[in-house]
Design a protein around this motif. Structure first.
Motif, short mmCIF file in Angstrom:
data_model
loop_
_atom_site.label_atom_id
_atom_site.label_comp_id
_atom_site.label_asym_id
_atom_site.label_seq_id
_atom_site.Cartn_x
_atom_site.Cartn_y
_atom_site.Cartn_z
N GLU A 4 0.87 -1.18 0.00
CA GLU A 4 0.00 0.00 0.00
C GLU A 4 0.90 1.22 0.00
OE1 GLU A 4 -2.31 0.25 3.65
OE2 GLU A 4 -0.63 -0.45 4.85
N PRO A 5 0.38 2.39 -0.40
CA PRO A 5 1.24 3.58 -0.45
C PRO A 5 1.78 3.97 0.93
CG PRO A 5 -0.70 3.92 -1.81
CD PRO A 5 -0.93 2.64 -1.03
N PRO A 21 4.71 -2.73 2.70
CA PRO A 21 3.82 -3.89 2.75
C PRO A 21 2.67 -3.67 3.73
CG PRO A 21 6.11 -4.58 2.94
CD PRO A 21 6.08 -3.08 3.12
N VAL A 22 1.50 -4.14 3.37
CA VAL A 22 0.37 -4.12 4.29
C VAL A 22 0.72 -5.04 5.47
CG1 VAL A 22 -2.05 -4.77 4.56
CG2 VAL A 22 -1.27 -3.70 2.42
N GLY A 23 0.58 -4.52 6.68
CA GLY A 23 0.78 -5.35 7.86
C GLY A 23 2.18 -5.32 8.45
N GLY A 24 3.09 -4.56 7.84
CA GLY A 24 4.43 -4.47 8.41
C GLY A 24 5.51 -4.81 7.38
N MET A 25 6.65 -4.11 7.48
CA MET A 25 7.73 -4.35 6.53
C MET A 25 8.23 -5.79 6.61
SD MET A 25 9.43 -2.98 4.07
CE MET A 25 9.45 -1.17 4.10
N ILE A 71 -10.95 3.31 3.15
CA ILE A 71 -10.31 4.17 2.14
C ILE A 71 -8.86 3.76 1.93
CG2 ILE A 71 -11.78 6.18 2.55
CD1 ILE A 71 -9.35 7.30 4.23
N GLU A 72 -8.32 4.19 0.80
CA GLU A 72 -6.90 4.01 0.50
C GLU A 72 -6.43 5.25 -0.24
OE1 GLU A 72 -6.28 0.70 -2.23
OE2 GLU A 72 -8.05 1.24 -3.39
N PRO A 73 -5.12 5.49 -0.25
CA PRO A 73 -4.63 6.69 -0.93
C PRO A 73 -4.95 6.72 -2.42
CG PRO A 73 -2.96 5.88 0.58
CD PRO A 73 -4.05 4.82 0.50
N PHE A 74 -5.24 7.90 -2.92
CA PHE A 74 -5.35 8.15 -4.35
C PHE A 74 -4.06 8.84 -4.75
CE2 PHE A 74 -6.24 10.51 -8.15
CZ PHE A 74 -7.10 9.70 -8.87
N ASN A 75 -3.29 8.17 -5.60
CA ASN A 75 -1.93 8.64 -5.92
C ASN A 75 -1.96 9.82 -6.88
OD1 ASN A 75 -1.85 6.23 -4.62
ND2 ASN A 75 -0.61 5.17 -6.13
N ASN A 76 -2.26 10.98 -6.36
CA ASN A 76 -2.41 12.14 -7.25
C ASN A 76 -1.08 12.71 -7.70
OD1 ASN A 76 -4.69 13.37 -8.42
ND2 ASN A 76 -4.21 15.28 -7.35
N VAL A 77 -0.02 12.34 -7.02
CA VAL A 77 1.32 12.83 -7.37
C VAL A 77 2.22 11.63 -7.58
CG1 VAL A 77 3.35 14.06 -6.50
CG2 VAL A 77 1.07 15.00 -6.09
N ASN A 78 2.82 11.54 -8.74
CA ASN A 78 3.77 10.46 -8.99
C ASN A 78 4.85 10.94 -9.95
OD1 ASN A 78 5.24 8.18 -9.57
ND2 ASN A 78 3.46 6.83 -9.62
N ASP A 79 6.04 11.13 -9.42
CA ASP A 79 7.14 11.68 -10.22
C ASP A 79 7.68 10.71 -11.25
OD1 ASP A 79 7.44 14.37 -9.45
OD2 ASP A 79 8.22 13.74 -7.52
N TYR A 138 6.05 10.74 12.17
CA TYR A 138 5.40 10.13 11.01
C TYR A 138 4.04 9.58 11.44
CZ TYR A 138 9.46 10.30 7.90
OH TYR A 138 10.49 10.72 7.08
N TYR A 139 3.01 9.98 10.71
CA TYR A 139 1.66 9.51 10.99
C TYR A 139 1.44 8.19 10.24
CZ TYR A 139 1.76 14.39 12.21
OH TYR A 139 2.13 15.60 12.74
N PRO A 140 0.73 7.26 10.85
CA PRO A 140 0.66 5.92 10.24
C PRO A 140 -0.04 5.91 8.89
CG PRO A 140 -0.81 6.10 12.14
CD PRO A 140 0.02 7.33 12.12
N PRO A 141 0.63 5.39 7.85
CA PRO A 141 0.04 5.35 6.50
C PRO A 141 -0.71 4.05 6.29
CG PRO A 141 2.35 4.80 6.38
CD PRO A 141 2.03 4.97 7.84
#
Lengths: 534, 534
Positions: free
Chosen positions: A154-155, A286-290, B153-161, A406-409
């Protein structure tokens, strides 16, 4: 819009289309690589050909034995790739787990830092702190293993304009939390204004045509959100004092900061952290931890790992290698022999292990420094950053010791959350590292509460790591000076007899799992070529 | 780092900590709001107090009936919030589904555009195209409903270099796909270089101190990645010709483009699309399709919706409202009466429905224009953008008709993928809208294949939408001129007798679901206050 194209471009496209139709996507991909149409990352990934099973079968050189030291990502990559060709592989790992610095702290995880007491993670089930790597650039080879192993990703929200800059002793903006979008929009505006006016007033002697100057000024107007007179007077990009809403609520823009205030704040030096090649969006985890990556490797090569095997001697002769290790379960010395050795032990640890290295190699191993790095995970009983402040992932940067929050992504909207309360390097990490676990927690809460007053009310549990004090690591990642790269690094990259070094330290992608993976693949290729020649 | 603070800041923090300890987080949140410590978004969200059940019970004014026209997000928000207080609500919806423009196209979805044949989506199961809204800024009220309803919800990747800029008729970079990071790094470098040199050479008469000038030049060096002589000579931020790898592979930086080439390319005007307030990261979207929000509302108010009820007359008197509709299942006229009406029908449609509006309101409704907007979904049998080009979500921008390509920000690594093959507005959308479904597909493939030659080989199925040709919408979103906002808009915002307009068009957050939600909440508050006064 009607477009005209150069004939050779049409030809190229038509050619590719034909290749695709006739040969399918694999042929197309191959031709694109030949024509240089692939990204350099894709081209690099395509460079590596893992040893094939048929190679060894055909040449009847099966049964070659490789001893790998360390079941981190580098060691497991080597084992995995060698395994594809039927090599006999053994990994020695001092810990009772694989992954190395790829380590996710969960409920019940313990660590005993050197000279300190035992720490037990009291996080709720499902919460985790990625103590080591926590993000992956989309172009790193690490992603390819996630794909191959079916590790869901996940991002990782590395950019979030709703998070803050917060500096102290920094002029008129000291001690204020400033949304990133505000500082960025204002500075971009002022820089664009200054340059646009200078060009407009012909104050600069630029080697471009008058027509291009007009285009450049127009660009700066768009880039900085300038008005017709080339003034920056604030922008919706920086946010609102009062949000636009329904009906007659048109919103009220915030007043821009003085340029002097922003220059004095030091925020400007934070901006470009988002631009560096390996920090640009998109990033993933990775979802759930690196450690899902470590576990995926372990699932494939775990049966080749001897855990609790602490390497105490590394020996070699002209015909093979012999590794002595302490079986920590029985506290007895054991040994294992093989044809080659791949050593992924960090140099900071390796330098103290008796070994049959050449003098040059021994000198190189002992001469290179390692970076300080520390993290603390803070579990809160409420995700106030989401609920009160509409911040979903991303980071707040500060010149306080804590350096960043860092806020949890992940797991947005869930009840509780685990913040990365600090991620510090260098002297900040050294200062935090010297503290007890309790003192680190206290400092993280005290400084964090300046930015989020909700901290004390919502805090539940912490777990901190100082990588210099973690046995078998003794540092965050290798820290080569440019001199080191010239003097010691080339030696480290060469096989020393039958011993090959691998790991993030044997790469130009240091501090990243990709460095460990690429170096392992490189060493595997070398060993395989040597075996095939024998 | 030791820091000193102003006494009043310490007091504030100590005060908040005390409030938190004594009163808990709700008290803390409330006090933060009072002190102006909440973000304007949070403060705005806290403004709305939904009508409470006790209000009506206490005053014995239960049983008030509200007829809502349209089961889009605005209509359903109104129904949901009024329902909390026990109002008797009926929603009339012409379609057989709720959600309005919140519409996710899936396998079997059909649409018959005005003057065109029926189109059936032949996507695989699990694939979807968000035909209307596809992203949510993290600070929009829409997020609060996702939280309340448990919509994941999940991120919407609005920025991608890693995605591209691709322009035609644009100088020396014409017809080349340029990674965004390259154009951005180079332009940032040149702008920083020009300004830093001008300041350094005292070519500009800036009203700042010499000390601040030094700070500004230092900032520009960091911002532009300039060398000691203030030259921009390329940067790792723009990417590599040859990636850094393991061992001695230090990588080779790409050569920067000429400034003239970038100015001529027009790419610079794309950069700021990422900076606008409602396009900045982080953005989000529901897992599984934007219609998860519509379905979540529908789950709560669906029993109040009459589907296939096409409104044909809107009538009102001094005592109530009466809505005539065509029951499309039986093709018979029916009617429903109530105390108030909330009309969320787009103005583009509403203007043709006979209604008892005041002359001013009727004039306003018929005078406002709607935006053209079109999309095409393209299903490919392989995610070549991920596999070949390491692009995970984000968008490629171009000056071709297709305007943009959006890579799916979901289900990374899965086999197939659904690209947004174009998302066009204005004249581009008009041009595409005039075409048949087949012609749109052909053009999307032809232009997209210039950027991704894999298109033809991997393509499977398309589905396109022109919002101007979708019955019951007749446009993408309201398009107020600044004159419209002055002349017609205030009238649209006022209740007209017993009829209240709501929807994205009754907001300053047009084209966003948040506009529909905020306007619905505003209208609900008005009606409730009126009822309480009666």
């Amino acid at each position: 819009m009607e477009t005209k194209e150069k004939p050779n471009e049409i030809t190229r496209r038509q050619f590719l289309t034909t290749v695709g139709k006739v040969g399918g996507s694999a042929a197309l991909f191959s031709v694109m690589g030949t024509l240089g149409l692939l990204s350099p990352e894709a081209a690099k990934a395509a460079d590596f050909t893992p040893p094939g099973n048929s190679d060894l079968t055909v040449t009847n050189r099966n049964g070659k034995k490789v001893i790998i030291l360390g079941a981190g990502i580098g060691g497991m990559t080597a084992a995995y790739e060698l395994g594809k060709a039927g090599y006999d592989v053994t990994i020695l790992e001092a810990r009772d787990r694989a992954g190395g610095r790829n380590w996710s702290i969960r409920r019940g995880t313990t660590s005993t830092e050197i000279g300190a007491s035992k720490q037990v993670a009291r996080f709720d089930d499902g919460m985790y702190l990625n103590a080591g790597p926590m993000r992956i650039p989309q172009f790193h080879v690490t992603m390819e293993y996630c794909r191959e192993f079916g590790v869901e990703i996940e991002p990782f929200n590395n950019v979030n304009d709703s998070a803050y800059y917060y500096n102290e002793n920094a002029g008129t903006l000291s001690g204020k939390k400033i949304p990133k979008r505000a500082a960025k929009a204002d500075m971009r505006g002022y820089v664009s204004e200054m340059l646009a006016k200078a060009i407009d007033q012909k104050a600069l002697d630029l080697p471009i045509t008058p027509e291009d100057k007009i285009k450049l000024v127009n660009y700066l107007k768009v880039e900085g959100d300038l008005d017709e007179d080339l003034f920056y007077r604030g922008s919706e990009r920086g946010g609102y004092k009062d949000e636009p809403g329904s009906r007659l609520d048109a919103g009220v823009l915030r007043d821009p900061f003085d340029m002097k205030a922003i220059i004095g704040s030091g925020f400007g030096n934070f901006f470009s952290s988002e631009y560096s090649y390996d920090q640009q969006m998109m990033m993933f985890h990775p979802v759930g931890g690196m450690d899902m990556i470590a576990k995926a490797f372990e699932k494939r090569v775990g049966h080749k790992i001897k855990y609790h095997a602490e390497v105490t001697e590394i020996r070699q002769s002209s015909t093979g290698v012999r590794i002595v290790f302490n079986d920590l379960d029985k506290n007895t010395a054991k040994e294992v022999s093989g044809d080659y050795c791949i050593c992924t032990i960090p140099l900071s640890v390796l330098k103290s292990i008796p070994a049959d290295f050449s003098p040059d190699m021994a000198k190189a191993i002992s001469s290179v420094g390692y970076a300080s790095a520390g993290k603390i995970g803070l579990q809160f009983k409420r995700r106030f950053w989401e609920e009160d402040e509409q911040i979903y992932g991303g980071n707040t940067l500060t010149n306080m010791d804590i350096t960043s929050i860092y806020y949890p992504p992940t797991k947005y909207f869930s009840k509780k959350g685990l913040l990365l309360g600090y991620y510090a390097f260098g002297s900040n990490a050294d200062k935090l590292g010297k503290m007890s676990y309790q003192e680190r927690e206290k400092l993280a809460l005290m400084q964090g509460a300046k930015i989020h007053p909700q901290y004390y009310e919502e805090f539940q549990a912490s777990f901190s790591i100082d990588w210099k004090k973690i046995k078998y690591n003794l540092g965050g990642w290798v820290a080569y000076s440019s001199d080191d790269r010239k003097t010691y690094y080339p030696t480290l990259c060469k096989p020393d007899g039958r011993i090959y070094l691998a790991g993030e330290h044997i790469s130009y992608i240091t501090a990243w799992q990709a460095g460990a993976i690429e170096s392992a693949r490189s060493v595997v290729t070398d060993i395989h070529q040597r075996v095939m020649k024998e």
